[in-house]
Design an enzyme around this catalytic site. Structure first.
Site, PDB file in Angstrom:
ATOM      1  N   PHE A  68     -19.014  15.209 -25.659  1.00 46.29           N
ATOM      2  CA  PHE A  68     -18.664  14.380 -26.817  1.00 46.29           C
ATOM      3  C   PHE A  68     -18.602  12.893 -26.475  1.00 46.29           C
ATOM      4  O   PHE A  68     -18.824  12.049 -27.330  1.00 46.29           O
ATOM      5  CB  PHE A  68     -17.313  14.827 -27.410  1.00 46.29           C
ATOM      6  CG  PHE A  68     -16.187  14.844 -26.420  1.00 46.29           C
ATOM      7  CD1 PHE A  68     -15.996  15.923 -25.571  1.00 46.29           C
ATOM      8  CD2 PHE A  68     -15.316  13.779 -26.326  1.00 46.29           C
ATOM      9  CE1 PHE A  68     -14.973  15.936 -24.642  1.00 46.29           C
ATOM     10  CE2 PHE A  68     -14.284  13.775 -25.405  1.00 46.29           C
ATOM     11  CZ  PHE A  68     -14.126  14.858 -24.553  1.00 46.29           C
ATOM     12  N   LYS A 104      -0.279   7.905 -23.191  1.00 50.79           N
ATOM     13  CA  LYS A 104       0.156   8.298 -24.539  1.00 50.79           C
ATOM     14  C   LYS A 104       1.656   7.988 -24.689  1.00 50.79           C
ATOM     15  O   LYS A 104       2.038   6.832 -24.765  1.00 50.79           O
ATOM     16  CB  LYS A 104      -0.162   9.766 -24.803  1.00 50.79           C
ATOM     17  CG  LYS A 104      -1.626  10.032 -25.132  1.00 50.79           C
ATOM     18  CD  LYS A 104      -2.494  10.088 -23.945  1.00 50.79           C
ATOM     19  CE  LYS A 104      -3.846  10.681 -24.197  1.00 50.79           C
ATOM     20  NZ  LYS A 104      -4.660  10.717 -22.975  1.00 50.79           N
ATOM     21  N   TYR A 118       0.840  -1.208   0.000  1.00 53.78           N
ATOM     22  CA  TYR A 118       0.000   0.000   0.000  1.00 53.78           C
ATOM     23  C   TYR A 118       0.873   1.255   0.000  1.00 53.78           C
ATOM     24  O   TYR A 118       0.562   2.245  -0.656  1.00 53.78           O
ATOM     25  CB  TYR A 118      -0.933   0.015   1.226  1.00 53.78           C
ATOM     26  CG  TYR A 118      -1.944   1.132   1.152  1.00 53.78           C
ATOM     27  CD1 TYR A 118      -3.162   0.938   0.518  1.00 53.78           C
ATOM     28  CD2 TYR A 118      -1.657   2.393   1.688  1.00 53.78           C
ATOM     29  CE1 TYR A 118      -4.084   1.975   0.409  1.00 53.78           C
ATOM     30  CE2 TYR A 118      -2.571   3.430   1.582  1.00 53.78           C
ATOM     31  CZ  TYR A 118      -3.784   3.214   0.942  1.00 53.78           C
ATOM     32  OH  TYR A 118      -4.683   4.245   0.832  1.00 53.78           O
ATOM     33  N   PHE A 134      -7.658  21.911 -24.291  1.00 50.16           N
ATOM     34  CA  PHE A 134      -7.952  20.483 -24.406  1.00 50.16           C
ATOM     35  C   PHE A 134      -9.160  20.215 -23.517  1.00 50.16           C
ATOM     36  O   PHE A 134      -9.333  20.845 -22.469  1.00 50.16           O
ATOM     37  CB  PHE A 134      -6.767  19.583 -24.030  1.00 50.16           C
ATOM     38  CG  PHE A 134      -7.141  18.139 -24.236  1.00 50.16           C
ATOM     39  CD1 PHE A 134      -7.293  17.643 -25.518  1.00 50.16           C
ATOM     40  CD2 PHE A 134      -7.426  17.304 -23.169  1.00 50.16           C
ATOM     41  CE1 PHE A 134      -7.717  16.333 -25.738  1.00 50.16           C
ATOM     42  CE2 PHE A 134      -7.846  15.998 -23.366  1.00 50.16           C
ATOM     43  CZ  PHE A 134      -7.994  15.510 -24.658  1.00 50.16           C
ATOM     44  N   THR A 135      -9.976  19.248 -23.919  1.00 52.64           N
ATOM     45  CA  THR A 135     -11.290  19.041 -23.305  1.00 52.64           C
ATOM     46  C   THR A 135     -11.226  18.888 -21.784  1.00 52.64           C
ATOM     47  O   THR A 135     -11.808  19.683 -21.043  1.00 52.64           O
ATOM     48  CB  THR A 135     -11.961  17.804 -23.928  1.00 52.64           C
ATOM     49  OG1 THR A 135     -11.063  16.694 -23.815  1.00 52.64           O
ATOM     50  CG2 THR A 135     -12.287  18.038 -25.395  1.00 52.64           C
ATOM     51  N   ARG A 191     -13.464  15.889 -33.576  1.00 50.96           N
ATOM     52  CA  ARG A 191     -12.742  16.931 -32.849  1.00 50.96           C
ATOM     53  C   ARG A 191     -13.170  18.267 -33.438  1.00 50.96           C
ATOM     54  O   ARG A 191     -12.453  18.933 -34.161  1.00 50.96           O
ATOM     55  CB  ARG A 191     -11.217  16.766 -32.957  1.00 50.96           C
ATOM     56  CG  ARG A 191     -10.687  15.506 -32.321  1.00 50.96           C
ATOM     57  CD  ARG A 191     -10.376  15.562 -30.836  1.00 50.96           C
ATOM     58  NE  ARG A 191     -11.478  15.465 -29.918  1.00 50.96           N
ATOM     59  CZ  ARG A 191     -11.346  15.097 -28.634  1.00 50.96           C
ATOM     60  NH1 ARG A 191     -10.184  14.753 -28.141  1.00 50.96           N
ATOM     61  NH2 ARG A 191     -12.376  15.078 -27.833  1.00 50.96           N
ATOM     62  N   ASP A 199       1.603  20.533 -20.219  1.00 49.18           N
ATOM     63  CA  ASP A 199       0.868  19.290 -20.456  1.00 49.18           C
ATOM     64  C   ASP A 199       1.820  18.422 -21.279  1.00 49.18           C
ATOM     65  O   ASP A 199       1.982  18.611 -22.479  1.00 49.18           O
ATOM     66  CB  ASP A 199      -0.438  19.556 -21.203  1.00 49.18           C
ATOM     67  CG  ASP A 199      -1.216  18.263 -21.455  1.00 49.18           C
ATOM     68  OD1 ASP A 199      -0.598  17.176 -21.385  1.00 49.18           O
ATOM     69  OD2 ASP A 199      -2.424  18.328 -21.721  1.00 49.18           O
TER      70      ASP A 199
END
Ligand code: PLI
Length: 474
Positions: free
Chosen positions: A466, A275, A91, A143-144, A399, A232
């Protein structure tokens, strides 16, 4: 694959000193496969209707080639899979956390690592610790999920990307760059700017990179105003590859070296491990400031998990640490971005309108030029993604206006200049033959004489619409 402009090895010369075209191939071979199936046109029509014309609502079993996203869809290497068996599922204080911390420090350079379950977990924590209601957050295009968390914390997002980013046909090599005049205007006129949000690459502009020179200039400008820069870093290694290929003086540097310099112009980062880092789940928040990192560690235990796992299993952290090592290799990036360019070249040579230059993780189709007569509030990109699925079972993502959502103050649709469909290439998953099939399907849809009339939205979720919105053909 044929050579492409940015990813080719040095051209070879024959004895006669004529330039000869040479192909390259991926630096891996396939050890395990996952079957996929081609459906009939009738099956696809039924699946699309059941999904409310939203490709997010399709079952993946009904998809032939899945280009919805490159997020969490990468194939892991045998070295990463081996790492899963070394998961320390304690943990607290898992050894995999310390391995990840060391790897992130070495390649991204930040002092503190706060693990999260994925990128938006990090965005949530960062927004909560830095933003106060009424703040303004400038960034190089929205960005969303990032904008959602900024607005949820009470900020207003202001787009400061260069104008070229909003033009699909503009060939600028660094369309992700910040417009320094726009940024300075915000910094001097807004009441309070808690940080500047710098994304590399810029997803919604087409996976477009930011130059090193621009990142350095943003740093200098923000330092003069005493405002931190938060990166980001979701696709920052792909960004580093473009710098290597396109920025004068960088050709002989490694991606890893460029990445370190790029990050050094920022004060921390949010990261979706799904990513660049080649894993199916995971993320982190990095910070250099000790007091801020303390605040983040206080919050992470509320929303994500203990500060040494943040929502990830020990084995997931190990796979991500190993994925980072693989992601910064130039050979990997050459093949990753090279495959995207390969698809881009096929489409361009068929006259299909796409965003140029080709970005790092996807090809973006310009839906306005597919359906020039369709009004934007009849959702041309959503329609095009549906038509692509109907043609051959290729799944893409809207998009455009649907992703852009509504203005939180007026309640009206945002009307983005870019109305795009994204063909996103998962890392190390599909072959050149898959890309050929995709290109032929897109070409067939582009040239089909019968043009659809568009869609009406029949269900609109309140947040990030979306993902779950439903549509019917007009
Ligand atoms: O999907 P997350 O929560 O791990 O990461 C959110 C996120 C943050 N920034 C950027 C630039 C992204 O692209 C991103 C997620 N992108 C998705 C899911 C995509 O399909 O592009």
């Amino acid at each position: 694959m044929p050579n492409s402009s940015t990813s080719s090895p040095p051209p070879l010369r024959t004895a006669g000193q004529q330039l000869r075209r040479r192909s390259w191939a991926e630096p891996w071979k396939i050890k395990m496969v996952e079957p996929i199936r081609l459906t009939t046109a009738d099956q696809r029509a039924a699946a699309l209707t059941a999904a409310g014309y939203n490709t997010f609502l399709l079952r993946s079993e009904d998809v032939y080639i899945d280009l919805l996203t490159d997020s969490g869809t990468s194939a892991m290497s045998d070295w990463q899979w081996a790492g899963l068996m070394l998961g320390d599922e304690a943990y607290a204080g898992s050894k995999n956390f310390y391995h990840l911390e060391d790897t992130v420090r070495r390649h991204y350079g930040y002092r503190h690592l706060i693990p999260t379950h994925q990128g938006r977990g990090a965005e949530h924590i960062l927004s909560q610790i830095l933003i106060r209601p009424g703040d303004t957050v400038p960034g190089n295009m929205y960005f969303t999920t990032t904008r959602y968390h900024q607005e949820h914390a009470g900020a207003r997002f202001v787009d400061v990307v260069i104008d070229a980013a909003h033009d699909p046909a503009d060939p600028h090599p660094f369309k992700g760059n910040v417009d320094l005049a726009k940024l300075e205007h915000v910094l001097t006129t807004a009441e309070r700017v808690p940080y500047v949000c710098l994304a590399a690459t810029v997803n919604m502009a087409g996976g477009q990179p930011v130059s090193l020179a621009n990142a350095r200039a943003v740093r200098e400008l923000c330092s003069r105003h005493g405002v931190p820069v938060m990166l980001d870093a979701t696709r920052a290694v792909e960004n580093a590859w473009f710098i290597k290929c396109r920025e004068p003086g960088c050709a002989d540097r490694t991606c890893a070296d460029i990445l370190r310099e790029f990050c050094s112009y920022t004060d921390g980062c949010t990261m979706s491990g799904k990513k660049d880092p080649l894993v199916n789940i995971g993320g982190w928040l990095s910070l250099n400031d000790d007091a801020l990192a303390d605040k983040a560690r206080n919050l992470v235990v509320v929303y994500e998990g203990l500060h040494t796992y943040g929502g990830m299993a020990g084995r997931d952290m190990e796979a991500m640490a190993r994925g980072i090592e693989e992601s910064v290799q130039d050979d990997h990036m050459r093949a990753r971005v090279g495959q995207v360019e390969y698809l881009g070249e096929l489409l361009q040579s068929a006259g299909v309108p796409i965003v140029v230059p080709v970005g790092g993780h996807a090809i973006y189709l310009d839906a306005r030029r597919f359906y020039p007569d369709m009004p934007q509030d009849q959702f041309p990109a959503q329609m095009l993604a549906a038509e692509l699925y109907l043609d051959a079972g290729v799944r893409a993502m809207e998009r455009g206006i649907v992703s852009a959502g509504r203005d939180v103050r007026t309640g009206q649709h945002h009307f983005p200049k870019l109305e795009l469909v994204r063909l996103t290439i998962p890392r190390r998953v599909y072959t050149q033959a898959h890309m050929d099939v995709v290109a032929e399907s897109v070409e067939a849809v582009y040239h089909q004489p019968r043009k659809p009339r568009g869609l009406r939205m029949v269900y609109e979720p309140e947040y990030l619409r979306f993902f779950q919105a439903r549509f019917e053909p007009i």
